[in-house]
Design a protein around this motif. Structure first.
Motif, mmCIF file in Angstrom:
data_model
loop_
_atom_site.group_PDB
_atom_site.id
_atom_site.type_symbol
_atom_site.label_atom_id
_atom_site.label_comp_id
_atom_site.label_asym_id
_atom_site.label_seq_id
_atom_site.Cartn_x
_atom_site.Cartn_y
_atom_site.Cartn_z
ATOM 1 N N LEU A 1 4.368 3.555 1.858
ATOM 2 C CA LEU A 1 5.216 2.862 0.885
ATOM 3 C C LEU A 1 4.534 2.865 -0.476
ATOM 4 N N SER A 2 5.006 3.730 -1.356
ATOM 5 C CA SER A 2 4.452 3.806 -2.699
ATOM 6 C C SER A 2 4.575 2.439 -3.377
ATOM 7 N N THR A 3 3.581 2.055 -4.138
ATOM 8 C CA THR A 3 3.516 0.692 -4.666
ATOM 9 C C THR A 3 4.409 0.384 -5.875
ATOM 10 N N PRO A 4 4.709 1.317 -6.786
ATOM 11 C CA PRO A 4 5.503 0.939 -7.958
ATOM 12 C C PRO A 4 6.861 0.282 -7.661
ATOM 13 N N GLY B 1 5.458 -4.444 11.019
ATOM 14 C CA GLY B 1 4.141 -4.791 10.508
ATOM 15 C C GLY B 1 3.827 -3.960 9.276
ATOM 16 N N LEU B 2 2.929 -4.490 8.463
ATOM 17 C CA LEU B 2 2.509 -3.809 7.241
ATOM 18 C C LEU B 2 0.994 -3.695 7.210
ATOM 19 N N TRP B 3 0.520 -2.619 6.614
ATOM 20 C CA TRP B 3 -0.908 -2.343 6.517
ATOM 21 C C TRP B 3 -1.203 -2.036 5.060
ATOM 22 N N GLY B 4 -2.199 -2.703 4.491
ATOM 23 C CA GLY B 4 -2.667 -2.390 3.144
ATOM 24 C C GLY B 4 -3.575 -1.180 3.228
ATOM 25 N N ALA B 5 -3.156 -0.085 2.607
ATOM 26 C CA ALA B 5 -3.884 1.178 2.730
ATOM 27 C C ALA B 5 -5.289 1.094 2.161
ATOM 28 N N PRO B 6 -6.223 1.747 2.836
ATOM 29 C CA PRO B 6 -7.563 1.874 2.278
ATOM 30 C C PRO B 6 -7.555 2.952 1.204
ATOM 31 N N GLY B 7 -8.595 2.998 0.421
ATOM 32 C CA GLY B 7 -8.732 4.069 -0.543
ATOM 33 C C GLY B 7 -7.961 3.853 -1.820
ATOM 34 N N SER B 8 -7.997 2.618 -2.345
ATOM 35 C CA SER B 8 -7.358 2.374 -3.623
ATOM 36 C C SER B 8 -8.084 3.196 -4.682
ATOM 37 N N ALA C 1 1.454 -3.595 -5.110
ATOM 38 C CA ALA C 1 0.708 -3.810 -3.868
ATOM 39 C C ALA C 1 0.570 -5.304 -3.576
ATOM 40 N N ILE C 2 0.212 -6.070 -4.573
ATOM 41 C CA ILE C 2 0.044 -7.524 -4.385
ATOM 42 C C ILE C 2 1.369 -8.169 -4.009
ATOM 43 N N ASN C 3 2.453 -7.758 -4.644
ATOM 44 C CA ASN C 3 3.770 -8.323 -4.308
ATOM 45 C C ASN C 3 4.140 -8.013 -2.862
#
Length: 93
Positions: A42-45, A61-68, A76-78
């Motif tokens: 899921l692209s963040t913009p 479920g959702l996962w915050g991707a590594p490798g920012s 991303a925060i939203n």
């Protein structure tokens, strides 16, 4: 059996080894549990907008991707906030 739908909050980069490893880890876990899985990056913009954020309710479920870094820190925060406030299981790495 209906597939488990997992959204990965992040901007996929095929050259980033952590992104490929994330996909492999989810596939491995699904195989070990004999559970079909659908993985969506899921692209963040788009998640800067309140109109788009509600689409996240479609995921189990959702996962915050590594490798920012992420293309959109606010997006991303939203998305993370939405998961937390709407009881969607979330894993941050």
């Amino acid at each position: 059996m209906q597939p488990l739908s997992i959204g990965i909050i992040g901007d996929f980069d095929a050259a980033n080894p952590t992104h490929a490893a994330t996909n492999a880890a989810l596939q491995h876990a699904a195989h070990a549990l004999s559970t079909p899985i659908d993985i969506a990056w899921l692209s963040t913009p788009p998640y800067e907008s309140e109109e788009q954020i509600h689409a996240l309710k479609a995921y189990h479920g959702l996962w915050g991707a590594p490798g920012s870094p992420y293309e959109s820190r606010d997006g991303a925060i939203n998305a993370i906030r939405y998961a937390r406030e709407h009881d969607i299981p979330f894993l941050g790495t």
